[in-house]
Design a protein around this motif. Structure first.
Motif, PDB file in Angstrom:
ATOM      1  N   PHE A 176       0.823  -1.208   0.000  1.00 12.44           N
ATOM      2  CA  PHE A 176       0.000   0.000   0.000  1.00 12.44           C
ATOM      3  C   PHE A 176       0.863   1.267   0.000  1.00 12.44           C
ATOM      4  CE2 PHE A 176      -2.587  -3.351   1.824  1.00 12.44           C
ATOM      5  CZ  PHE A 176      -3.777  -3.210   1.125  1.00 12.44           C
ATOM      6  N   GLU A 177       2.139   1.119  -0.383  1.00 20.41           N
ATOM      7  CA  GLU A 177       3.055   2.264  -0.387  1.00 20.41           C
ATOM      8  C   GLU A 177       2.574   3.370  -1.327  1.00 20.41           C
ATOM      9  OE1 GLU A 177       5.498  -1.481   0.437  1.00 20.41           O
ATOM     10  OE2 GLU A 177       3.878  -0.882  -0.932  1.00 20.41           O
ATOM     11  N   ALA A 178       1.852   3.007  -2.368  1.00 22.33           N
ATOM     12  CA  ALA A 178       1.397   4.000  -3.350  1.00 22.33           C
ATOM     13  C   ALA A 178       0.395   4.980  -2.769  1.00 22.33           C
ATOM     14  CB  ALA A 178       0.768   3.289  -4.555  1.00 22.33           C
ATOM     15  N   TYR A 179      -0.134   4.675  -1.581  1.00 24.53           N
ATOM     16  CA  TYR A 179      -1.154   5.542  -0.982  1.00 24.53           C
ATOM     17  C   TYR A 179      -0.571   6.436   0.113  1.00 24.53           C
ATOM     18  CZ  TYR A 179      -4.108   2.317  -3.500  1.00 24.53           C
ATOM     19  OH  TYR A 179      -4.675   1.568  -4.505  1.00 24.53           O
ATOM     20  N   ALA A 180       0.766   6.572   0.113  1.00 23.79           N
ATOM     21  CA  ALA A 180       1.433   7.367   1.149  1.00 23.79           C
ATOM     22  C   ALA A 180       1.039   8.838   1.103  1.00 23.79           C
ATOM     23  CB  ALA A 180       2.946   7.227   1.027  1.00 23.79           C
ATOM     24  N   ALA A 181       0.637   9.323  -0.079  1.00 23.50           N
ATOM     25  CA  ALA A 181       0.238  10.727  -0.204  1.00 23.50           C
ATOM     26  C   ALA A 181      -1.270  10.905  -0.081  1.00 23.50           C
ATOM     27  CB  ALA A 181       0.713  11.281  -1.547  1.00 23.50           C
ATOM     28  N   SER A 182      -1.987   9.833   0.132  1.00 21.44           N
ATOM     29  CA  SER A 182      -3.440   9.899   0.251  1.00 21.44           C
ATOM     30  C   SER A 182      -3.848  10.554   1.567  1.00 21.44           C
ATOM     31  CB  SER A 182      -4.027   8.481   0.190  1.00 21.44           C
ATOM     32  OG  SER A 182      -5.350   8.457   0.675  1.00 21.44           O
ATOM     33  N   PRO A 183      -4.966  11.277   1.596  1.00 21.46           N
ATOM     34  CA  PRO A 183      -5.466  11.808   2.871  1.00 21.46           C
ATOM     35  C   PRO A 183      -5.736  10.706   3.893  1.00 21.46           C
ATOM     36  CG  PRO A 183      -6.585  12.844   1.028  1.00 21.46           C
ATOM     37  CD  PRO A 183      -5.787  11.711   0.452  1.00 21.46           C
ATOM     38  N   PRO A 186      -2.628   7.896   7.034  1.00 18.77           N
ATOM     39  CA  PRO A 186      -2.441   7.475   8.436  1.00 18.77           C
ATOM     40  C   PRO A 186      -3.240   6.231   8.799  1.00 18.77           C
ATOM     41  CG  PRO A 186      -2.760   9.846   8.306  1.00 18.77           C
ATOM     42  CD  PRO A 186      -3.084   9.290   6.956  1.00 18.77           C
ATOM     43  N   TYR A 187      -4.403   6.079   8.191  1.00 22.59           N
ATOM     44  CA  TYR A 187      -5.276   4.960   8.548  1.00 22.59           C
ATOM     45  C   TYR A 187      -4.768   3.633   7.980  1.00 22.59           C
ATOM     46  CZ  TYR A 187      -8.102   8.900   9.884  1.00 22.59           C
ATOM     47  OH  TYR A 187      -8.534  10.073  10.473  1.00 22.59           O
ATOM     48  N   PHE A 188      -3.976   3.688   6.917  1.00 27.78           N
ATOM     49  CA  PHE A 188      -3.368   2.467   6.404  1.00 27.78           C
ATOM     50  C   PHE A 188      -2.355   1.893   7.390  1.00 27.78           C
ATOM     51  CE2 PHE A 188      -4.964   4.161   2.388  1.00 27.78           C
ATOM     52  CZ  PHE A 188      -5.357   3.011   1.714  1.00 27.78           C
ATOM     53  N   ARG A 189      -1.809   2.743   8.248  1.00 27.69           N
ATOM     54  CA  ARG A 189      -0.796   2.305   9.209  1.00 27.69           C
ATOM     55  C   ARG A 189      -1.399   1.704  10.474  1.00 27.69           C
ATOM     56  NH1 ARG A 189       1.672   7.715  10.207  1.00 27.69           N
ATOM     57  NH2 ARG A 189       2.613   6.597  11.952  1.00 27.69           N
ATOM     58  N   LEU A 190      -2.706   1.816  10.617  1.00 29.70           N
ATOM     59  CA  LEU A 190      -3.357   1.317  11.826  1.00 29.70           C
ATOM     60  C   LEU A 190      -3.528  -0.196  11.803  1.00 29.70           C
ATOM     61  CD1 LEU A 190      -6.191   3.960  12.363  1.00 29.70           C
ATOM     62  CD2 LEU A 190      -4.077   3.731  13.680  1.00 29.70           C
ATOM     63  N   ARG A 191      -3.456  -0.786  12.983  1.00 29.60           N
ATOM     64  CA  ARG A 191      -3.828  -2.190  13.173  1.00 29.60           C
ATOM     65  C   ARG A 191      -5.124  -2.296  13.962  1.00 29.60           C
ATOM     66  NH1 ARG A 191       2.196  -4.228  14.943  1.00 29.60           N
ATOM     67  NH2 ARG A 191       3.014  -4.687  12.874  1.00 29.60           N
ATOM     68  N   ASN A 192      -5.481  -1.203  14.609  1.00 32.52           N
ATOM     69  CA  ASN A 192      -6.725  -1.113  15.362  1.00 32.52           C
ATOM     70  C   ASN A 192      -7.553   0.035  14.804  1.00 32.52           C
ATOM     71  OD1 ASN A 192      -5.599  -2.998  17.340  1.00 32.52           O
ATOM     72  ND2 ASN A 192      -4.433  -1.262  18.122  1.00 32.52           N
ATOM     73  N   PHE A 193      -8.849  -0.147  14.759  1.00 37.60           N
ATOM     74  CA  PHE A 193      -9.756   0.929  14.365  1.00 37.60           C
ATOM     75  C   PHE A 193     -10.756   1.102  15.498  1.00 37.60           C
ATOM     76  CE2 PHE A 193      -7.864  -0.555  10.499  1.00 37.60           C
ATOM     77  CZ  PHE A 193      -7.669   0.603   9.744  1.00 37.60           C
ATOM     78  N   CYS A 194     -10.449   2.059  16.363  1.00 39.61           N
ATOM     79  CA  CYS A 194     -11.234   2.243  17.577  1.00 39.61           C
ATOM     80  C   CYS A 194     -11.605   3.720  17.745  1.00 39.61           C
ATOM     81  CB  CYS A 194     -10.447   1.796  18.811  1.00 39.61           C
ATOM     82  SG  CYS A 194      -9.867   0.089  18.751  1.00 39.61           S
ATOM     83  N   THR A 195     -12.690   3.938  18.415  1.00 38.54           N
ATOM     84  CA  THR A 195     -13.056   5.289  18.837  1.00 38.54           C
ATOM     85  C   THR A 195     -13.581   5.185  20.250  1.00 38.54           C
ATOM     86  OG1 THR A 195     -14.318   7.286  18.297  1.00 38.54           O
ATOM     87  CG2 THR A 195     -15.425   5.171  17.919  1.00 38.54           C
ATOM     88  N   HIS A 196     -13.278   6.177  21.093  1.00 38.23           N
ATOM     89  CA  HIS A 196     -13.730   6.043  22.475  1.00 38.23           C
ATOM     90  C   HIS A 196     -14.161   7.371  23.063  1.00 38.23           C
ATOM     91  CE1 HIS A 196      -9.569   7.298  23.732  1.00 38.23           C
ATOM     92  NE2 HIS A 196     -10.245   7.783  24.759  1.00 38.23           N
ATOM     93  N   VAL A 197     -14.897   7.258  24.161  1.00 41.49           N
ATOM     94  CA  VAL A 197     -15.318   8.429  24.924  1.00 41.49           C
ATOM     95  C   VAL A 197     -14.890   8.219  26.371  1.00 41.49           C
ATOM     96  CG1 VAL A 197     -17.249   9.067  23.445  1.00 41.49           C
ATOM     97  CG2 VAL A 197     -17.624   7.427  25.279  1.00 41.49           C
ATOM     98  N   ASP A 198     -14.317   9.255  26.948  1.00 43.94           N
ATOM     99  CA  ASP A 198     -13.942   9.200  28.357  1.00 43.94           C
ATOM    100  C   ASP A 198     -15.178   9.392  29.227  1.00 43.94           C
ATOM    101  OD1 ASP A 198     -11.194   8.878  27.830  1.00 43.94           O
ATOM    102  OD2 ASP A 198     -10.958  11.046  27.543  1.00 43.94           O
TER     103      ASP A 198
END
Length: 231
Positions: A176-183, A186-198
């Motif tokens: 996925f190196e070709a998407y390094a300039a994509s907006p 950063p999400y390609f580098r994730l292994r987790n996809f989480c969102t949280h509220v304190d």
């Protein structure tokens, strides 16, 4: 079938104080005579929270739930490969998912700890095949995942970014190196996809915590549905 009777009335403040004391006295000699208190003041209300939240989610037609036997994590730490040999966790937690499993991606994690409580929608450490499908979907249909991010933003939520996630990659993943300039890079580098509220302690000690769980699932619906479609 008899109507469900809500049992969760909030964690008693003394239960949070018990967890705070456990952090200072994390040893078996201190915990043993307080185990019954731990079960009554923390595990029992956590079980009621799981049950009441499961019913609320079912009524809202959100396919996430659990039960008191499978959803609650043990208080005992796995110290086999850790330099920290403290025997107990200093929080209590549970996980609700579409099949009731504690490792199923795309569920709600509940974490109760004095001044550090939170709720999380968690696609956590997802298996490599699913992770590859997630990245491939972002590559092929970037607008779709962008809509997910915007839907979260409207609810004051965000996918936890790489700089805040120690599991993330330092570089773009192979293929996925070709998407390094994509907006979305950063999400390609994730292994987790989480969102949280304190959560503040006053929220943890309120029966309205059930509604907070329900509202997070509603607010993060776009993320849940995206991930479930790839499972």
């Amino acid at each position: 079938m008899a109507p469900h009777v809500a049992r969760f009335s909030g964690f008693d403040p003394k239960a949070l104080r018990l967890l705070g004391a456990l952090e200072k006295h994390n040893d078996r000699a201190w915990f043993a005579p307080r185990k019954a208190r731990f079960e009554d003041e923390l595990l029992a209300p956590l079980a009621w929270l799981v049950e009441d939240a499961t019913v609320a989610l079912e009524r809202a037609k959100i396919p996430i739930g659990g039960d008191r036997k499978r959803s609650i994590f043990r208080i005992y730490r796995d110290v086999r490969f850790s330099s920290d040999k403290s025997p107990y966790k200093t929080h209590v937690s549970a996980y609700l998912s579409y099949d009731g499993g504690r490792t199923t991606p795309g569920g709600i994690y509940i974490h109760i700890q004095p001044k550090q409580s939170f709720l999380s929608i968690a696609f956590y450490r997802i298996e490599k095949p699913m992770l590859q499908r997630w990245r491939a979907s972002m590559a092929a249909h970037p607008a779709r995942f962008t809509r997910v991010l915007r839907a979260l933003e409207k609810k004051n939520l965000r996918v936890i970014p790489p700089e805040d996630d120690e599991d993330s990659l330092a570089r773009m993943p192979r293929g996925f190196e070709a998407y390094a300039a994509s907006p979305l890079a950063p999400y390609f580098r994730l292994r987790n996809f989480c969102t949280h509220v304190d959560l503040e302690d006053r929220e943890v000690t309120s029966p309205a915590l059930v509604t907070r769980v329900l509202n997070l699932a509603r607010d993060a619906k776009a993320l849940l549905e995206f991930g479930w479609s790839l499972d």
